[in-house]
Motif scaffolding. Structure first.
Motif, mmCIF file in Angstrom:
data_model
loop_
_atom_site.group_PDB
_atom_site.id
_atom_site.type_symbol
_atom_site.label_atom_id
_atom_site.label_comp_id
_atom_site.label_asym_id
_atom_site.label_seq_id
_atom_site.Cartn_x
_atom_site.Cartn_y
_atom_site.Cartn_z
ATOM 1 N N LEU A 81 0.830 -1.203 0.000
ATOM 2 C CA LEU A 81 0.000 0.000 0.000
ATOM 3 C C LEU A 81 0.866 1.256 0.000
ATOM 4 N N GLU A 139 3.680 1.654 -1.361
ATOM 5 C CA GLU A 139 4.250 1.833 -2.701
ATOM 6 C C GLU A 139 3.287 2.542 -3.650
ATOM 7 N N ALA A 140 2.010 2.641 -3.260
ATOM 8 C CA ALA A 140 1.037 3.351 -4.092
ATOM 9 C C ALA A 140 1.223 4.869 -3.982
ATOM 10 N N THR A 175 -9.689 3.760 -9.837
ATOM 11 C CA THR A 175 -8.382 4.210 -9.377
ATOM 12 C C THR A 175 -8.116 3.745 -7.949
ATOM 13 N N GLU A 184 -7.350 0.027 -7.873
ATOM 14 C CA GLU A 184 -5.983 -0.287 -8.297
ATOM 15 C C GLU A 184 -5.005 -0.165 -7.124
ATOM 16 N N ALA A 185 -5.200 0.857 -6.291
ATOM 17 C CA ALA A 185 -4.324 1.034 -5.130
ATOM 18 C C ALA A 185 -4.558 -0.060 -4.094
ATOM 19 N N ARG A 209 -3.377 -3.965 -4.216
ATOM 20 C CA ARG A 209 -2.051 -4.335 -3.702
ATOM 21 C C ARG A 209 -2.166 -5.115 -2.394
#
Length: 109
Positions: free
Chosen positions: A36, A38-39, A78, A81-82, A85
């Motif tokens: 998370l 890394e998002a 969107t 997509e986050a 993870r």
């Protein structure tokens, strides 16, 4: 023209700055917190809720609450997509734009 405005309003209603989910450690992938992070989205993760009970007194599964705060409203795609993870599905939520870590909160006397 009215139909186009209705579609635009409906699309706008599906957008939010705040998205939340619940993460169950038993089913979350290893390293879900790092994934998370890394998002590169501002997120708050609660302490582990391992003592919650249902209305009838049965214990709930241990879990974390996660709140993602995007810079501007984003669509569910969107946010998904986050959160993918961590292997979870987010839902839109409202939150106070002034949220900040407790350490930054003004002290009350």
């Amino acid at each position: 023209r009215k139909e186009a405005q209705r579609r635009a309003d409906a699309k706008r209603a599906q957008r939010s700055r705040g998205w939340a989910c619940i993460v169950y450690p038993e089913s979350a992938p290893d390293g879900w917190r790092d994934a998370l992070a890394e998002a590169h989205i501002e997120m708050l993760v609660s302490p582990l809720h391992d003592s919650d009970v249902t209305a009838d007194g049965k214990p709930k599964k241990p879990h974390y609450h996660v709140l993602a705060m995007f810079e501007s409203p984003v669509q569910a795609k969107t946010a998904k997509e986050a959160f993918d993870r961590a292997g979870v599905t987010p839902r839109a939520c409202a939150f106070d734009k002034g949220l900040r870590p407790l350490s930054d909160s003004p002290r009350r006397s």
